[in-house]
Design a protein around this motif. Structure first.
Motif, PDB file in Angstrom:
ATOM      1  N   LEU A  18       0.820  -0.794   0.135  1.00 53.27           N
ATOM      2  CA  LEU A  18       0.042   0.191  -0.164  1.00 53.27           C
ATOM      3  C   LEU A  18       1.057   1.155   0.152  1.00 53.27           C
ATOM      4  CD1 LEU A  18      -3.180  -0.895   2.710  1.00 53.27           C
ATOM      5  CD2 LEU A  18      -3.037  -0.753  -0.314  1.00 53.27           C
ATOM      6  N   ASN A  19       2.066   1.444   0.595  1.00 54.54           N
ATOM      7  CA  ASN A  19       2.828   2.214   0.270  1.00 54.54           C
ATOM      8  C   ASN A  19       3.620   2.939  -0.919  1.00 54.54           C
ATOM      9  OD1 ASN A  19       1.795   2.632   3.262  1.00 54.54           O
ATOM     10  ND2 ASN A  19       4.426   1.484   4.243  1.00 54.54           N
ATOM     11  N   ALA A  20       3.968   1.782  -1.491  1.00 53.20           N
ATOM     12  CA  ALA A  20       3.792   1.896  -2.720  1.00 53.20           C
ATOM     13  C   ALA A  20       3.578   2.353  -3.531  1.00 53.20           C
ATOM     14  CB  ALA A  20       4.934   0.074  -3.297  1.00 53.20           C
ATOM     15  N   LEU A  21       1.885   1.946  -3.482  1.00 56.60           N
ATOM     16  CA  LEU A  21       1.190   2.696  -4.385  1.00 56.60           C
ATOM     17  C   LEU A  21       0.940   3.843  -3.863  1.00 56.60           C
ATOM     18  CD1 LEU A  21      -1.137  -0.692  -4.547  1.00 56.60           C
ATOM     19  CD2 LEU A  21      -0.230   0.702  -6.332  1.00 56.60           C
ATOM     20  N   ASP A  22       0.749   4.216  -2.755  1.00 58.87           N
ATOM     21  CA  ASP A  22       0.768   5.269  -2.493  1.00 58.87           C
ATOM     22  C   ASP A  22       2.228   6.326  -3.227  1.00 58.87           C
ATOM     23  OD1 ASP A  22      -1.390   5.021  -0.695  1.00 58.87           O
ATOM     24  OD2 ASP A  22      -0.686   5.154   1.242  1.00 58.87           O
ATOM     25  N   GLY A  23       3.264   6.164  -2.846  1.00 60.81           N
ATOM     26  CA  GLY A  23       3.993   6.657  -4.048  1.00 60.81           C
ATOM     27  C   GLY A  23       4.629   6.455  -5.021  1.00 60.81           C
ATOM     28  N   TRP A  24       3.704   5.956  -5.956  1.00 58.24           N
ATOM     29  CA  TRP A  24       3.818   5.700  -6.945  1.00 58.24           C
ATOM     30  C   TRP A  24       3.509   6.896  -7.905  1.00 58.24           C
ATOM     31  CZ3 TRP A  24       5.641   0.312  -7.858  1.00 58.24           C
ATOM     32  CH2 TRP A  24       5.421  -0.033  -9.282  1.00 58.24           C
ATOM     33  N   GLN A  25       4.265   7.197  -9.235  1.00 59.24           N
ATOM     34  CA  GLN A  25       4.221   8.617  -9.558  1.00 59.24           C
ATOM     35  C   GLN A  25       4.704   7.828 -11.047  1.00 59.24           C
ATOM     36  OE1 GLN A  25       3.497  11.215  -8.457  1.00 59.24           O
ATOM     37  NE2 GLN A  25       3.258  10.451  -6.852  1.00 59.24           N
ATOM     38  N   ARG A  26       4.861   6.961 -11.587  1.00 58.27           N
ATOM     39  CA  ARG A  26       4.814   6.461 -13.232  1.00 58.27           C
ATOM     40  C   ARG A  26       4.263   5.654 -13.518  1.00 58.27           C
ATOM     41  NH1 ARG A  26       8.320   3.035  -9.174  1.00 58.27           N
ATOM     42  NH2 ARG A  26       8.659   1.299  -9.654  1.00 58.27           N
ATOM     43  N   LYS A  27       4.031   4.886 -14.930  1.00 63.53           N
ATOM     44  CA  LYS A  27       2.969   3.828 -15.704  1.00 63.53           C
ATOM     45  C   LYS A  27       2.855   2.822 -14.098  1.00 63.53           C
ATOM     46  CE  LYS A  27       2.909   0.885 -19.145  1.00 63.53           C
ATOM     47  NZ  LYS A  27       3.168   0.409 -20.073  1.00 63.53           N
ATOM     48  N   LEU A  28       1.691   2.804 -13.967  1.00 61.36           N
ATOM     49  CA  LEU A  28       1.676   1.284 -13.644  1.00 61.36           C
ATOM     50  C   LEU A  28       0.576   0.132 -13.940  1.00 61.36           C
ATOM     51  CD1 LEU A  28       1.213  -0.053 -10.848  1.00 61.36           C
ATOM     52  CD2 LEU A  28      -1.035   1.591  -9.979  1.00 61.36           C
ATOM     53  N   THR A  29       1.390  -0.862 -13.839  1.00 63.62           N
ATOM     54  CA  THR A  29       0.855  -2.078 -14.182  1.00 63.62           C
ATOM     55  C   THR A  29       1.014  -2.957 -13.176  1.00 63.62           C
ATOM     56  OG1 THR A  29       2.671  -2.899 -15.380  1.00 63.62           O
ATOM     57  CG2 THR A  29       1.373  -1.348 -16.597  1.00 63.62           C
ATOM     58  N   TRP A  30       0.513  -3.925 -12.797  1.00 64.13           N
ATOM     59  CA  TRP A  30       0.439  -5.503 -12.037  1.00 64.13           C
ATOM     60  C   TRP A  30       2.219  -5.665 -11.931  1.00 64.13           C
ATOM     61  CZ3 TRP A  30      -2.234  -6.014  -8.114  1.00 64.13           C
ATOM     62  CH2 TRP A  30      -3.529  -5.787  -8.231  1.00 64.13           C
ATOM     63  N   ASP A  31       2.490  -6.376 -13.158  1.00 60.81           N
ATOM     64  CA  ASP A  31       4.002  -6.524 -13.277  1.00 60.81           C
ATOM     65  C   ASP A  31       4.510  -5.173 -12.405  1.00 60.81           C
ATOM     66  OD1 ASP A  31       3.083  -8.894 -14.842  1.00 60.81           O
ATOM     67  OD2 ASP A  31       3.706  -8.087 -16.474  1.00 60.81           O
ATOM     68  N   LEU A  32       4.536  -4.705 -13.031  1.00 61.37           N
ATOM     69  CA  LEU A  32       5.352  -3.559 -12.584  1.00 61.37           C
ATOM     70  C   LEU A  32       5.092  -3.066 -10.756  1.00 61.37           C
ATOM     71  CD1 LEU A  32       5.164   0.006 -15.186  1.00 61.37           C
ATOM     72  CD2 LEU A  32       7.170  -2.048 -14.511  1.00 61.37           C
ATOM     73  N   LEU A  33       4.336  -3.500 -10.660  1.00 62.54           N
ATOM     74  CA  LEU A  33       3.864  -3.793  -8.756  1.00 62.54           C
ATOM     75  C   LEU A  33       4.369  -4.446  -8.889  1.00 62.54           C
ATOM     76  CD1 LEU A  33       2.596  -2.195  -6.450  1.00 62.54           C
ATOM     77  CD2 LEU A  33       0.502  -3.337  -6.880  1.00 62.54           C
ATOM     78  N   LEU A  34       4.095  -5.444  -9.157  1.00 65.00           N
ATOM     79  CA  LEU A  34       4.398  -7.263  -8.760  1.00 65.00           C
ATOM     80  C   LEU A  34       6.333  -7.236  -8.790  1.00 65.00           C
ATOM     81  CD1 LEU A  34       2.220  -9.277 -10.541  1.00 65.00           C
ATOM     82  CD2 LEU A  34       2.453  -9.354  -7.984  1.00 65.00           C
ATOM     83  N   ASP A  35       6.959  -6.647  -9.502  1.00 66.20           N
ATOM     84  CA  ASP A  35       7.811  -6.493  -9.431  1.00 66.20           C
ATOM     85  C   ASP A  35       8.905  -5.164  -8.541  1.00 66.20           C
ATOM     86  OD1 ASP A  35       8.651  -7.602 -11.555  1.00 66.20           O
ATOM     87  OD2 ASP A  35       8.824  -5.500 -12.785  1.00 66.20           O
ATOM     88  N   GLU A  36       8.200  -4.524  -8.102  1.00 66.00           N
ATOM     89  CA  GLU A  36       8.441  -3.080  -7.157  1.00 66.00           C
ATOM     90  C   GLU A  36       8.728  -4.161  -5.818  1.00 66.00           C
ATOM     91  OE1 GLU A  36       9.717   0.500  -5.579  1.00 66.00           O
ATOM     92  OE2 GLU A  36       9.883  -0.474  -6.745  1.00 66.00           O
ATOM     93  N   VAL A  37       7.480  -5.394  -5.695  1.00 68.13           N
ATOM     94  CA  VAL A  37       6.831  -5.985  -4.165  1.00 68.13           C
ATOM     95  C   VAL A  37       8.865  -6.713  -4.328  1.00 68.13           C
ATOM     96  CG1 VAL A  37       5.264  -7.435  -3.177  1.00 68.13           C
ATOM     97  CG2 VAL A  37       4.907  -4.901  -3.920  1.00 68.13           C
ATOM     98  N   GLU A  38       8.759  -7.283  -4.912  1.00 67.93           N
ATOM     99  CA  GLU A  38      10.020  -8.144  -4.895  1.00 67.93           C
ATOM    100  C   GLU A  38      11.077  -7.438  -4.549  1.00 67.93           C
ATOM    101  OE1 GLU A  38      11.878 -11.566  -7.574  1.00 67.93           O
ATOM    102  OE2 GLU A  38      10.489 -10.733  -8.879  1.00 67.93           O
ATOM    103  N   ILE A  39      11.210  -6.303  -4.946  1.00 66.93           N
ATOM    104  CA  ILE A  39      13.050  -5.685  -4.250  1.00 66.93           C
ATOM    105  C   ILE A  39      12.425  -5.482  -3.276  1.00 66.93           C
ATOM    106  CG2 ILE A  39      13.560  -4.046  -4.781  1.00 66.93           C
ATOM    107  CD1 ILE A  39      13.248  -3.547  -7.904  1.00 66.93           C
ATOM    108  N   LEU A  40      11.297  -4.870  -2.679  1.00 63.50           N
ATOM    109  CA  LEU A  40      10.992  -4.799  -1.277  1.00 63.50           C
ATOM    110  C   LEU A  40      10.840  -5.659  -0.212  1.00 63.50           C
ATOM    111  CD1 LEU A  40       8.007  -2.163  -1.392  1.00 63.50           C
ATOM    112  CD2 LEU A  40      10.594  -1.316  -1.385  1.00 63.50           C
ATOM    113  N   THR A  41      10.444  -7.084  -0.748  1.00 68.45           N
ATOM    114  CA  THR A  41       9.674  -7.717   0.620  1.00 68.45           C
ATOM    115  C   THR A  41      11.064  -9.426  -0.106  1.00 68.45           C
ATOM    116  OG1 THR A  41       8.553  -8.885  -0.758  1.00 68.45           O
ATOM    117  CG2 THR A  41       7.790  -7.711   0.300  1.00 68.45           C
TER     118      THR A  41
END
Length: 144
Positions: A18-41
């Motif tokens: 949710l915090n990643a989504l709150d700060g998201w400023q670029r193009k948003l897709t499920w794959d991009l979000l999954l990539d970001e969460v993989e980096i975070l977790t």
């Protein structure tokens, strides 16, 4: 070799998403979000896992709607780094407040639905608002 399954989402991971989504400023897709969460977790979750959590699915849709009509304005970014960081924080907090407001609206709608359905089944609002019984703590004192 078989891929290992990502662990179940904990409250902490849910908050990271949710915090990643709150700060998201670029193009948003499920794959991009999954990539970001993989980096975070360090774990790769699936889109279907995230879609099972209404908080994530709603926040994703809400952020996607916000981003659809916006273009980044690099020319108007402030030169002062402290001001830029503060503005980014304000932007994140505003996005979080908007997401929480949208989530609150959905929960309010759900409450109204439940109240109407309960009333149709003969359950009154006073019955729903009755206090819960106190636990009988004396019952466990004799057991050792």
């Amino acid at each position: 070799m078989k891929k290992s399954r990502a662990p179940d989402l904990t409250h902490e991971v849910l908050q990271q998403v949710l915090n990643a989504l709150d700060g998201w400023q670029r193009k948003l897709t499920w794959d991009l979000l999954l990539d970001e969460v993989e980096i975070l977790t360090g774990h790769r979750y699936s889109r279907f896992t995230f879609a099972d959590y209404p908080e994530i699915a709603n926040a994703f849709s809400f952020k996607k709607d916000i981003l659809r009509g916006t273009l980044p304005r690099t020319s108007s970014e402030p030169k002062d780094e402290r001001l830029r960081v503060a503005l980014e924080q304000v932007s994140r907090l505003q996005a979080k407040a908007e997401r929480l407001q949208a989530e609150n609206n959905l929960l309010s709608e759900q409450f109204v639905t439940w109240a109407i359905n309960a009333e149709r089944k003969g359950i009154t609002m006073s019955m729903l608002n009755a206090p819960l019984p106190k636990p009988n703590r004396d019952q466990n004192k004799g057991i050792k």
